[in-house]
Enzyme design. Sequence first.
Site, mmCIF file in Angstrom:
data_model
loop_
_atom_site.group_PDB
_atom_site.id
_atom_site.type_symbol
_atom_site.label_atom_id
_atom_site.label_comp_id
_atom_site.label_asym_id
_atom_site.label_seq_id
_atom_site.Cartn_x
_atom_site.Cartn_y
_atom_site.Cartn_z
ATOM 1 N N ASN A 53 -50.487 6.821 -73.211
ATOM 2 C CA ASN A 53 -49.926 5.872 -72.540
ATOM 3 C C ASN A 53 -48.681 6.245 -72.032
ATOM 4 O OD1 ASN A 53 -51.151 3.431 -73.905
ATOM 5 N ND2 ASN A 53 -50.463 4.799 -75.876
ATOM 6 N N LYS A 93 -59.849 6.336 -81.888
ATOM 7 C CA LYS A 93 -59.578 5.882 -80.273
ATOM 8 C C LYS A 93 -58.102 6.513 -80.215
ATOM 9 C CE LYS A 93 -58.164 2.028 -78.065
ATOM 10 N NZ LYS A 93 -57.161 0.564 -77.657
ATOM 11 N N ASP A 147 -55.952 8.070 -78.028
ATOM 12 C CA ASP A 147 -54.919 7.336 -76.328
ATOM 13 C C ASP A 147 -53.909 7.871 -75.858
ATOM 14 O OD1 ASP A 147 -54.076 5.014 -75.436
ATOM 15 O OD2 ASP A 147 -53.442 3.802 -77.240
ATOM 16 N N ASP A 182 -56.070 -0.012 -85.337
ATOM 17 C CA ASP A 182 -55.237 0.564 -84.064
ATOM 18 C C ASP A 182 -54.311 1.543 -84.053
ATOM 19 O OD1 ASP A 182 -54.356 0.204 -80.640
ATOM 20 O OD2 ASP A 182 -56.427 -0.064 -80.230
ATOM 21 N N ASP A 183 -52.969 1.161 -83.026
ATOM 22 C CA ASP A 183 -52.179 1.212 -83.562
ATOM 23 C C ASP A 183 -51.413 0.360 -84.779
ATOM 24 O OD1 ASP A 183 -49.368 2.548 -82.525
ATOM 25 O OD2 ASP A 183 -49.375 1.643 -80.914
ATOM 26 N N ASP A 226 -57.015 -1.919 -70.104
ATOM 27 C CA ASP A 226 -56.300 -2.835 -71.089
ATOM 28 C C ASP A 226 -56.243 -4.633 -70.521
ATOM 29 O OD1 ASP A 226 -55.763 -1.125 -72.984
ATOM 30 O OD2 ASP A 226 -53.319 -1.217 -71.857
ATOM 31 N N CYS A 233 -59.210 7.421 -73.892
ATOM 32 C CA CYS A 233 -57.876 5.542 -73.559
ATOM 33 C C CYS A 233 -57.191 6.195 -73.124
ATOM 34 C CB CYS A 233 -57.818 5.086 -74.877
ATOM 35 S SG CYS A 233 -56.776 3.285 -74.623
HETATM 36 C C1 DGJ Z 1 -52.944 1.463 -75.540
HETATM 37 C C2 DGJ Z 1 -54.152 0.866 -74.820
HETATM 38 O O1 DGJ Z 1 -54.810 0.902 -74.207
HETATM 39 C C3 DGJ Z 1 -54.615 -0.595 -76.187
HETATM 40 O O2 DGJ Z 1 -56.217 -0.380 -76.519
HETATM 41 C C4 DGJ Z 1 -53.650 -0.545 -77.202
HETATM 42 O O3 DGJ Z 1 -54.130 1.049 -77.910
HETATM 43 C C5 DGJ Z 1 -52.286 0.725 -77.389
HETATM 44 N N1 DGJ Z 1 -52.254 1.614 -76.654
HETATM 45 C C6 DGJ Z 1 -52.244 0.480 -79.002
HETATM 46 O O4 DGJ Z 1 -50.250 0.858 -78.093
#
Ligand code: DGJ
Length: 740
Positions: free
Chosen positions: A482, A478, A480, A368-369, A550, A528
């Site tokens: 945000n 994945k 994302d 992941d990140d 999440d 995501c």
């Molecule tokens: C938000 C995602 O929903 C999480 O699962 C994760 O990937 C974080 N970002 C990472 O910054």
Amino acid sequence: MGVMYQQENGLFHLYNDNISYIMKILKNGHLGHLYFGKRLHLRDDYDYIIEEKWRSQTAYIENGNGEMISLAGMMQEFPVHGNTDFRQPAFAVRMENGSAITDAKFAGARIVDGKPELSGLPATYTEDPGEAQTLQIDLIDALTGLKVTLNYTVFEKYNAIARSVCLANEGKEALHITTAMSFSLDLPDSDYEWMQFSGAWARERYQYVRPLTPGIVSVGSRAGISSQEQNPFVILKRKDTNEEQGEAIGLSLIYSGNFLAQAEVDAQDVTRLMIGLHPDSFDWKLDCGETLQLPEAVAAYTKKGLNDLSSQYHHLYRQRLCRGPWRDKGRPILLNNWEATYFDITEEKLVKIASKAKECGVELFVLDDGWFGDRRDDHAGLGDWVPSPDVLPNGIGVLADKIHALGLMFGLWFEPEMVNADSDLFRAHPDWILQTPGREPSLGRHQLVLDFSRKEVVDCIYDMMAKVMEETKLDYIKWDMNRPLTEVYSAALPYDRQGEVFHRYVLGVYDLYDRLTKRFPDVLFESCASGGARFDAGLLYYAPQAWTSDDTDAMERLKIQYGTSYGYPVASMGAHVSAVPNHQLNRITSIDTRANVAMFGTFGYELDLNLLSDEEIERVKAQIEFMKANRELLQQGDFYRILSPFKGNETEWICVSADKKHAIAAWFRVLNVVNGPVKKIRFTGLDEDTLYTVSGIEGTFYGDELMEIGVPEIENMNAHGRINTCDYMSRLYEIHAVTM
Ligand code: DGJ
């Protein structure tokens, strides 16, 4: 299945074995809507449906034949703006002289087999022209020269009509399109309840129901994404409709940005249901000779209850919206390191987590990140999609090789649309963000939004991502996203095109998805957006699965996955077993309950398995074995909701194989009950006349018994002679047809 077009009396009838959709050219040349519902006989005349009644205090317009007509009470397909209809129009256009009145009269129609592609936009499709027919109807506004083409597709196998709108400026002046709804459906009465799926971060898509009353009920997004707060999928249902029976209409938009879904009830109880781009943030300049294709929307109909309505969307979206080799394949059981490590990662740590995962039977490891640029926490690094030597001194290729050598697939996290101010990309291109001149850009999670309406920005991100994908022989991404979009303005567009930026941004996202999925067709994409902020049909076209939320707590997930299932298939819902106490709620649930929820999704783990006890590891191994044995049924079977978490303490759902010989049901109870009645666990979707066995229960039962009576709840005694039930209970029931 097909389209009947009777040119002599201007009648269109789209039908399959179960539904009919009927339209007629009205006396004034506008396209009227007559009927959407259960399949009717094909006839040449339904004129009795058209209501023309003189009413006082309304306005009439000459219809071209010397008759006066009012559109106020008429059921229409693409209602115009500003003359005799005072309801919300399907489109509104501003001319150079400031006039905003629209008109759209029939100009021609054609029928094509199959379904033409929608250029630049996700849409349902056919693999064989015999699967569907498409009717294309042209309407023209003589004054402006605006041509509206309505595309309607009727499918043989799905009780749904897909509609999209294409606008072409064939006139002599530029036009500004300020409203353009993808679907507008007038219904003859208002005796409906409106269902919407709303929420917030970590509690997405809760179900809300309210009766229609005169006036407007609407949901929408202005955040640039389909959003966690509202979802571009709504249902109108009759008051007595439940999961098993009754009439309902669904409306779903295949789009990932701002949207509006609304129902308007007028004074005569006609309901206008519509969905499309949100008009508040949309103003598209259509120059002479230009065309604009708008997103597709899908209306589904049933008389057999909400489970059947959902099943139309599940089948259509799973089979003819999702694409690529992963569409029909069991999704790999993954381990994602996010909740296991957050940003605290080293190659050694990751390989250790992956090795344990492999030992338990996991198939895909997702990093992941935090693996790129200066991304040691969430203040820096976004935009620099270059592996970080601080985190991975041997390079990401070496890590990928090690993961592959373990016999695991390798996946990576990206957030392609974003940039941190503290990044090389931003330092080199400070003007590449969405930003209004003279105003400070807002931050969300310390990050700024790249201007994806600009091709050079998308090109640059594409090059960086493709390089890493090549180097790592990547199997999974994945993707994302945000934060919402703010200060939406593009430095690359003139003042009179700024109303296009929201939509152009989404087109840029689709363009990047399109290029990457074409160049790397075998890579599995999971979308995501801080969990489920962009869980919509648009992204399913590129990414057949989406991180649902999440919130990984099993009890919370009951509501989230139950609500999501109304419009989206099980195989699209990312669902993981995470550590306890749960990171969002501190709740402790058993490893079995966590898995029993996650198995009705794409299934995976999001914790460090090295930290589990031997006993728990044995459970994990058994869960993975079970999932592998039953993945096809769980992800491709028919899903039915049975007991709603929105209504009580218990939740139940079931997946049934197409031949109805095998099913797996899951039952959950949030809080334990003392000295309660012995409940019967009932099932749905089975064959009434088939004899079945049910795991954990002695004997055999006919499908009708299992569906009408049910089996008694199992209560075991524990070693201390006490009843072995507790809070956060769950049970799986495996149901098999007895083979004679
Ligand atoms: C938000 C995602 O929903 C999480 O699962 C994760 O990937 C974080 N970002 C990472 O910054």
